[in-house]
Design a protein around this motif. Structure first.
Motif, short mmCIF file in Angstrom:
data_model
loop_
_atom_site.label_atom_id
_atom_site.label_comp_id
_atom_site.label_asym_id
_atom_site.label_seq_id
_atom_site.Cartn_x
_atom_site.Cartn_y
_atom_site.Cartn_z
N LEU A 7 0.82 -1.21 0.00
CA LEU A 7 0.00 0.00 0.00
C LEU A 7 0.86 1.26 0.00
CD1 LEU A 7 -2.89 -0.99 2.41
CD2 LEU A 7 -3.01 -0.65 -0.06
N VAL A 8 1.91 1.26 0.79
CA VAL A 8 2.81 2.43 0.83
C VAL A 8 3.47 2.63 -0.52
CG1 VAL A 8 4.94 3.32 1.84
CG2 VAL A 8 3.18 2.36 3.31
N LEU A 9 3.89 1.55 -1.16
CA LEU A 9 4.52 1.66 -2.47
C LEU A 9 3.52 2.16 -3.52
CD1 LEU A 9 6.75 -1.54 -2.51
CD2 LEU A 9 7.47 0.83 -2.24
N CYS A 10 2.28 1.74 -3.43
CA CYS A 10 1.26 2.23 -4.35
C CYS A 10 0.99 3.72 -4.14
CB CYS A 10 -0.04 1.43 -4.19
SG CYS A 10 0.07 -0.22 -4.85
N VAL A 11 0.94 4.15 -2.90
CA VAL A 11 0.75 5.56 -2.61
C VAL A 11 1.94 6.37 -3.12
CG1 VAL A 11 0.60 7.26 -0.75
CG2 VAL A 11 -0.81 5.21 -0.69
N ALA A 12 3.14 5.85 -2.95
CA ALA A 12 4.33 6.55 -3.44
C ALA A 12 4.29 6.66 -4.96
CB ALA A 12 5.59 5.81 -3.00
N LEU A 13 3.86 5.60 -5.64
CA LEU A 13 3.76 5.65 -7.09
C LEU A 13 2.71 6.66 -7.54
CD1 LEU A 13 4.59 4.46 -9.81
CD2 LEU A 13 2.78 2.76 -9.52
N LEU A 14 1.58 6.69 -6.85
CA LEU A 14 0.55 7.68 -7.16
C LEU A 14 1.07 9.10 -6.94
CD1 LEU A 14 -2.57 5.87 -5.88
CD2 LEU A 14 -2.61 7.40 -7.82
N VAL A 16 4.12 10.14 -7.17
CA VAL A 16 5.07 10.46 -8.24
C VAL A 16 4.31 10.80 -9.53
CG1 VAL A 16 6.84 9.47 -9.75
CG2 VAL A 16 6.99 9.16 -7.28
N VAL A 17 3.31 10.00 -9.87
CA VAL A 17 2.58 10.24 -11.11
C VAL A 17 1.84 11.58 -11.07
CG1 VAL A 17 0.64 9.42 -12.51
CG2 VAL A 17 2.37 7.81 -11.72
N VAL A 18 1.13 11.84 -9.98
CA VAL A 18 0.40 13.10 -9.86
C VAL A 18 1.37 14.28 -9.84
CG1 VAL A 18 -1.08 14.47 -8.33
CG2 VAL A 18 -1.62 12.08 -8.78
N GLY A 19 2.45 14.14 -9.15
CA GLY A 19 3.44 15.20 -9.10
C GLY A 19 4.05 15.50 -10.46
N LEU A 20 4.34 14.45 -11.21
CA LEU A 20 4.89 14.65 -12.54
C LEU A 20 3.88 15.32 -13.47
CD1 LEU A 20 6.93 11.38 -13.17
CD2 LEU A 20 7.80 13.70 -12.87
N VAL A 21 2.62 14.97 -13.34
CA VAL A 21 1.58 15.62 -14.14
C VAL A 21 1.53 17.12 -13.82
CG1 VAL A 21 -0.92 15.81 -14.48
CG2 VAL A 21 0.19 13.56 -14.54
N VAL A 22 1.60 17.45 -12.56
CA VAL A 22 1.56 18.86 -12.16
C VAL A 22 2.79 19.61 -12.66
CG1 VAL A 22 1.66 20.41 -10.17
CG2 VAL A 22 0.08 18.48 -10.18
N VAL A 23 3.96 19.00 -12.51
CA VAL A 23 5.20 19.66 -12.92
C VAL A 23 5.23 19.84 -14.44
CG1 VAL A 23 7.70 19.39 -13.04
CG2 VAL A 23 6.51 18.97 -10.90
N VAL A 24 4.84 18.81 -15.18
CA VAL A 24 4.83 18.91 -16.64
C VAL A 24 3.79 19.93 -17.09
CG1 VAL A 24 4.27 17.65 -18.76
CG2 VAL A 24 5.77 16.62 -17.05
N GLY A 48 11.96 18.57 -7.19
CA GLY A 48 12.88 18.17 -6.12
C GLY A 48 12.14 17.71 -4.87
N ALA A 49 11.08 18.44 -4.51
CA ALA A 49 10.29 18.04 -3.34
C ALA A 49 9.58 16.72 -3.59
CB ALA A 49 9.27 19.13 -3.02
N LEU A 50 9.12 16.50 -4.81
CA LEU A 50 8.47 15.24 -5.16
C LEU A 50 9.44 14.07 -5.03
CD1 LEU A 50 6.05 13.73 -6.42
CD2 LEU A 50 7.05 14.26 -8.64
N ILE A 51 10.62 14.25 -5.54
CA ILE A 51 11.63 13.18 -5.45
C ILE A 51 11.99 12.92 -4.00
CG2 ILE A 51 14.04 12.62 -5.99
CD1 ILE A 51 13.55 14.11 -8.67
N THR A 52 12.13 13.98 -3.20
CA THR A 52 12.46 13.81 -1.79
C THR A 52 11.37 13.06 -1.06
OG1 THR A 52 13.70 15.87 -1.85
CG2 THR A 52 13.07 15.04 0.32
N ALA A 53 10.10 13.39 -1.32
CA ALA A 53 8.98 12.71 -0.67
C ALA A 53 8.93 11.25 -1.09
CB ALA A 53 7.68 13.41 -1.01
#
Length: 63
Positions: A7-14, A16-24, A48-53
């Protein structure tokens, strides 16, 4: 792997995906409107904050 770890890995993946959409999306807006060049720094900071999180969540899941 336990259910909690998955579950934690799925949340981390989500995250990352949402963060990348926002940054792009922010990068695209800056590209389309050069007057908004200041948010480029914000986009880089957000990345950078997304990668750190994501790294923090993954380390917490592994340990």
């Amino acid at each position: 792997m336990s259910v909690i770890t998955v579950l934690v890995l799925c949340v981390a993946l989500l995250l990352v995906v949402v963060g990348l959409v926002v940054v792009v999306g922010l990068g695209y807006v800056v590209h389309r409107r050069p007057a908004l060049a200041v948010p480029v720094g914000v986009a880089l900071t957000a990345a950078g904050a997304l990668i750190t999180a994501a790294v923090g969540l993954l380390q917490a899941a592994v340990s």
